[in-house]
Scaffold this motif. Structure first.
Motif, PDB file in Angstrom:
ATOM      1  N   CYS A 107      39.476  35.226  39.394  1.00 58.41           N
ATOM      2  CA  CYS A 107      40.060  34.241  40.302  1.00 58.41           C
ATOM      3  C   CYS A 107      41.568  34.469  40.399  1.00 58.41           C
ATOM      4  O   CYS A 107      42.256  34.579  39.376  1.00 58.41           O
ATOM      5  N   CYS A 130      43.305  30.986  38.706  1.00 57.90           N
ATOM      6  CA  CYS A 130      43.252  30.666  37.279  1.00 57.90           C
ATOM      7  C   CYS A 130      42.996  31.894  36.408  1.00 57.90           C
ATOM      8  O   CYS A 130      43.117  31.824  35.183  1.00 57.90           O
ATOM      9  N   CYS A 156      37.668  31.063  42.311  1.00 60.68           N
ATOM     10  CA  CYS A 156      36.497  30.437  41.682  1.00 60.68           C
ATOM     11  C   CYS A 156      36.241  29.057  42.294  1.00 60.68           C
ATOM     12  O   CYS A 156      37.100  28.498  42.991  1.00 60.68           O
ATOM     13  N   CYS A 189      38.838  26.327  41.913  1.00 58.15           N
ATOM     14  CA  CYS A 189      40.166  26.495  42.533  1.00 58.15           C
ATOM     15  C   CYS A 189      40.144  26.484  44.059  1.00 58.15           C
ATOM     16  O   CYS A 189      41.206  26.594  44.678  1.00 58.15           O
TER      17      CYS A 189
HETATM   18 ZN   LIG Z   1      39.992  29.680  39.463  1.00 58.65          ZN
END
Ligand SMILES: [Zn+2]
Length: 246
Positions: A152, A155, A174, A177
């Protein structure tokens, strides 16, 4: 007159004047070079067969104040199949156009030269769409605008299952997020595995390649949109593919 020799792949040609051509070479030694080939469109010119797109050549150039001149050249490999099959021609053109549009002159990039050199026999003999997309995927990885396919971009966590992917943010996002990105599109597990396989493809591996056609189309659309978003304009080869091959 200072002359020098290069090993090159002919990336693009543009006619000018009555019989001349600007030949864009991707050289091993200096990266991309645009050179003038005077008289090369005359049938008797020793440069006429050499200055064709997709040729792998050895060339002698003379240094010019603005533009170098192609003096002599030998064809090291000529990829006949690319000029005879519309689909091969179209997909080879797609890869070459992406490389041409996304590289700057005189930036030494041996990995791009190697990629073009390895892609040509594969484009001539294997499924051209798959090979062009593998080439584009691996080229983008070294071009400074690489995408993160597996983690991701927000993150940093490894992507598991279906997720999203963002052109603006440069890769996978992801599920947790997705609310933080302004633009994203669905990113299935199948598409992620397609990108990961393309990125890890070894050009020496000649076992048959299998890709799901739906994932392959999604990968093609994704790369085309990504390159378009960076360049700000479309690719001619894509127009050709969509008009004549679909
Ligand atoms: Zn993420």
């Amino acid at each position: 007159m200072e002359t020098f020799t290069v090993e090159a792949i002919v990336l693009k040609t543009d006619d000018f004047g009555d019989a001349n051509r600007v030949v864009t070479l991707f050289t091993k030694e200096f990266g991309k070079l645009e050179v003038n080939a005077y008289g090369c469109r005359r049938s008797r010119s020793p440069l006429s067969g050499v200055t064709q797109m997709f040729n792998h050549i050895s060339a002698e150039l003379s240094r010019g104040a603005q533009v170098d001149t192609l003096r002599e050249a030998d064809v090291l490999h000529f990829y006949d199949a690319l000029t005879k099959d519309l689909e091969r021609l179209a997909y080879a053109s797609l890869l070459f156009e992406i490389v041409n549009r996304m590289t700057l002159p005189r930036q030494v990039e041996p990995e791009t030269f190697d990629l073009l050199k390895k892609s040509l026999p594969a484009l001539s003999s294997r499924t051209p769409k798959i090979i062009a997309l593998i080439g584009a995927c691996q080229f983008l990885e070294t071009s400074g605008v690489q995408l993160n396919f597996s983690r991701c971009v927000h993150c940093g966590k490894e992507i598991v299952g279906d997720a999203a992917i963002s052109l603006i943010d440069g890769g996978a996002v992801c599920k947790k997020c997705v609310d933080f990105v302004t633009e994203c599109r669905p990113y299935s597990e199948g598409l992620r595995k397609t990108f990961e396989t393309m990125l890890g493809f070894d050009w020496r591996d000649d076992t048959k390649l299998f890709f799901n056609s739906k994932q392959l189309n999604a990968a093609e659309n994704f790369f085309v949109d990504y390159v378009h978003s960076i360049l700000g304009s479309g690719l001619k080869s894509v127009k050709f593919i969509r008009e004549f091959l679909l």
